[in-house]
Design a protein around this motif. Structure first.
Motif, PDB file in Angstrom:
ATOM      1  N   GLN A 276     -26.515   2.586 -13.764  1.00 11.09           N
ATOM      2  CA  GLN A 276     -25.753   2.061 -14.820  1.00 11.09           C
ATOM      3  C   GLN A 276     -24.783   1.276 -13.883  1.00 11.09           C
ATOM      4  N   ALA A 277     -24.645   0.132 -14.585  1.00 11.79           N
ATOM      5  CA  ALA A 277     -23.563  -0.928 -13.953  1.00 11.79           C
ATOM      6  C   ALA A 277     -22.296  -0.579 -14.127  1.00 11.79           C
ATOM      7  N   VAL A 278     -21.577  -0.669 -13.036  1.00  7.66           N
ATOM      8  CA  VAL A 278     -20.042  -0.373 -12.886  1.00  7.66           C
ATOM      9  C   VAL A 278     -19.441  -1.622 -13.142  1.00  7.66           C
ATOM     10  N   PRO A 279     -18.593  -2.101 -14.054  1.00 11.83           N
ATOM     11  CA  PRO A 279     -18.011  -3.052 -14.032  1.00 11.83           C
ATOM     12  C   PRO A 279     -16.957  -3.455 -12.860  1.00 11.83           C
ATOM     13  N   ALA A 280     -17.164  -4.840 -12.611  1.00 13.37           N
ATOM     14  CA  ALA A 280     -16.217  -5.108 -11.460  1.00 13.37           C
ATOM     15  C   ALA A 280     -14.995  -4.844 -11.546  1.00 13.37           C
ATOM     16  N   PRO A 281     -14.249  -4.410 -10.616  1.00 15.16           N
ATOM     17  CA  PRO A 281     -13.009  -3.939 -10.708  1.00 15.16           C
ATOM     18  C   PRO A 281     -12.064  -5.401 -10.602  1.00 15.16           C
ATOM     19  N   ALA A 282     -11.132  -5.304 -11.475  1.00 20.58           N
ATOM     20  CA  ALA A 282     -10.134  -6.366 -11.434  1.00 20.58           C
ATOM     21  C   ALA A 282      -9.675  -6.615 -10.072  1.00 20.58           C
ATOM     22  N   ALA A 283      -9.625  -8.002  -9.848  1.00 23.85           N
ATOM     23  CA  ALA A 283      -9.104  -8.388  -8.492  1.00 23.85           C
ATOM     24  C   ALA A 283      -7.423  -8.682  -8.512  1.00 23.85           C
ATOM     25  N   LEU A 284      -7.251  -7.693  -7.777  1.00 22.56           N
ATOM     26  CA  LEU A 284      -5.470  -7.534  -7.711  1.00 22.56           C
ATOM     27  C   LEU A 284      -5.180  -8.500  -6.458  1.00 22.56           C
ATOM     28  N   PRO A 285      -3.956  -9.006  -6.469  1.00 17.97           N
ATOM     29  CA  PRO A 285      -3.579  -9.742  -5.319  1.00 17.97           C
ATOM     30  C   PRO A 285      -3.041  -8.964  -3.823  1.00 17.97           C
ATOM     31  N   PRO A 286      -3.330  -9.486  -2.921  1.00 21.02           N
ATOM     32  CA  PRO A 286      -3.022  -8.915  -1.894  1.00 21.02           C
ATOM     33  C   PRO A 286      -1.418  -8.585  -1.638  1.00 21.02           C
ATOM     34  N   ILE A 287      -1.402  -7.524  -0.999  1.00 21.37           N
ATOM     35  CA  ILE A 287       0.190  -6.822  -1.017  1.00 21.37           C
ATOM     36  C   ILE A 287       1.001  -7.865  -0.126  1.00 21.37           C
ATOM     37  N   ALA A 288       2.432  -7.882  -0.297  1.00 17.56           N
ATOM     38  CA  ALA A 288       3.182  -8.669   0.186  1.00 17.56           C
ATOM     39  C   ALA A 288       4.467  -8.028   0.764  1.00 17.56           C
ATOM     40  N   THR A 289       4.596  -6.692   0.249  1.00 21.58           N
ATOM     41  CA  THR A 289       5.899  -6.146   0.803  1.00 21.58           C
ATOM     42  C   THR A 289       5.288  -4.737   1.315  1.00 21.58           C
ATOM     43  N   ALA A 290       6.603  -3.927   2.084  1.00 21.36           N
ATOM     44  CA  ALA A 290       6.070  -2.769   2.732  1.00 21.36           C
ATOM     45  C   ALA A 290       5.966  -1.656   1.664  1.00 21.36           C
ATOM     46  N   ALA A 291       6.775  -1.955   0.410  1.00 19.16           N
ATOM     47  CA  ALA A 291       6.461  -1.005  -0.588  1.00 19.16           C
ATOM     48  C   ALA A 291       5.230  -0.932  -1.047  1.00 19.16           C
ATOM     49  N   ASP A 292       4.917  -2.314  -1.271  1.00 15.03           N
ATOM     50  CA  ASP A 292       3.414  -2.425  -1.887  1.00 15.03           C
ATOM     51  C   ASP A 292       2.388  -1.729  -0.848  1.00 15.03           C
ATOM     52  N   ALA A 293       2.648  -1.783   0.398  1.00 11.57           N
ATOM     53  CA  ALA A 293       1.594  -1.462   1.480  1.00 11.57           C
ATOM     54  C   ALA A 293       1.597   0.270   1.496  1.00 11.57           C
ATOM     55  N   ARG A 294       2.948   0.597   1.103  1.00 12.73           N
ATOM     56  CA  ARG A 294       3.100   2.401   1.172  1.00 12.73           C
ATOM     57  C   ARG A 294       2.278   2.660   0.004  1.00 12.73           C
ATOM     58  N   GLN A 295       2.555   1.975  -1.031  1.00 11.35           N
ATOM     59  CA  GLN A 295       1.957   2.288  -2.535  1.00 11.35           C
ATOM     60  C   GLN A 295       0.458   2.405  -2.604  1.00 11.35           C
ATOM     61  N   LEU A 296      -0.064   1.276  -1.750  1.00 11.29           N
ATOM     62  CA  LEU A 296      -1.399   1.084  -1.935  1.00 11.29           C
ATOM     63  C   LEU A 296      -2.166   2.177  -0.776  1.00 11.29           C
ATOM     64  N   ALA A 297      -1.555   2.522   0.341  1.00 13.82           N
ATOM     65  CA  ALA A 297      -1.980   3.339   1.160  1.00 13.82           C
ATOM     66  C   ALA A 297      -1.919   4.715   0.350  1.00 13.82           C
ATOM     67  N   GLU A 298      -0.753   5.306  -0.317  1.00 12.36           N
ATOM     68  CA  GLU A 298      -0.842   6.331  -1.096  1.00 12.36           C
ATOM     69  C   GLU A 298      -1.813   6.411  -2.240  1.00 12.36           C
ATOM     70  N   GLY A 299      -2.167   5.259  -2.753  1.00  4.81           N
ATOM     71  CA  GLY A 299      -2.955   5.337  -3.722  1.00  4.81           C
ATOM     72  C   GLY A 299      -4.324   5.448  -3.368  1.00  4.81           C
ATOM     73  N   LEU A 300      -4.744   4.932  -2.169  1.00 13.42           N
ATOM     74  CA  LEU A 300      -5.828   5.178  -1.539  1.00 13.42           C
ATOM     75  C   LEU A 300      -6.295   6.565  -0.877  1.00 13.42           C
ATOM     76  N   MET A 301      -5.215   7.053  -0.562  1.00 10.85           N
ATOM     77  CA  MET A 301      -5.306   8.505  -0.037  1.00 10.85           C
ATOM     78  C   MET A 301      -5.586   9.530  -1.059  1.00 10.85           C
ATOM     79  N   ASP A 302      -4.673   9.060  -2.179  1.00 12.66           N
ATOM     80  CA  ASP A 302      -4.891   9.918  -3.545  1.00 12.66           C
ATOM     81  C   ASP A 302      -6.391   9.969  -4.178  1.00 12.66           C
ATOM     82  N   VAL A 303      -6.878   8.685  -4.327  1.00 10.64           N
ATOM     83  CA  VAL A 303      -7.999   8.637  -4.793  1.00 10.64           C
ATOM     84  C   VAL A 303      -9.268   9.069  -3.929  1.00 10.64           C
ATOM     85  N   MET A 304      -9.228   8.963  -2.976  1.00 12.80           N
ATOM     86  CA  MET A 304     -10.163   9.498  -1.782  1.00 12.80           C
ATOM     87  C   MET A 304     -10.048  11.129  -1.816  1.00 12.80           C
ATOM     88  N   SER A 305      -8.908  11.623  -1.934  1.00 10.47           N
ATOM     89  CA  SER A 305      -8.658  13.219  -1.948  1.00 10.47           C
ATOM     90  C   SER A 305      -9.222  13.825  -3.081  1.00 10.47           C
TER      91      SER A 305
END
Length: 163
Positions: free
Chosen positions: A6-35
């Protein structure tokens, strides 16, 4: 009979992060989804090892959604790689370590699934061979050697892939 993935729809392209808060949020989100994805995969692995394939199949929708989120997050991380390298290299190193554990656990899951597939295929082939032996008449040629059965003596076996 071939199954189409089954084809999985392509994820919407999100803009690259630009702040330390965005970086932490992205890292936490990645660790959460991997866990969370690892939790589902470990559950699937245990169910398959125990022979509970039907229950393992029921995990598929959740696994698919988490996989979609994982891919989306990884794509955003790749787009933000330069920012992470320059501003939060320790966080990037932690993400790499966490990702290596994630990949190792995925390899275990793939090995279990491949083994289960090989075993089930071997069982089906064994059952088919037994059925064919029962259906083949024991006849001999004029020379007293066992006759090789023709294709019309072979009875096909039908297997339902739905559970």
């Amino acid at each position: 009979m071939q199954h189409r993935a089954q084809a999985v729809p392509a994820p919407a392209a999100l803009p690259p992060i630009a702040t330390a808060a965005d970086a932490r949020q992205l890292a936490e989100g990645l660790m959460d989804v991997m866990s969370r994805l690892l939790g589902v995969i470990e559950q699937e692995t245990e169910l398959v090892r125990a022979g509970n394939v039907r229950e393992a199949i029921q995990l598929e929708p959740n696994k698919t959604e988490l996989s979609r989120r994982y891919v989306s997050t990884i794509l955003r991380l790749k787009a933000s790689q330069q920012y992470f390298s320059l501003t939060t290299p320790d966080l990037l190193a932690a993400l790499h370590r966490h990702h290596e554990v994630f990949r190792a656990m995925l390899q275990v899951n793939l090995t279990v699934l491949a083994t289960a597939h090989a075993v089930s295929e071997g069982i089906v082939r064994g059952v088919n061979a037994q059925m064919q032996r029962r259906n083949i008449p024991n006849t001999y040629t004029a020379n007293g050697q066992r006759a090789v059965p023709g294709p019309r003596n072979m009875t096909p076996i039908a297997v339902s892939r739905s559970m």
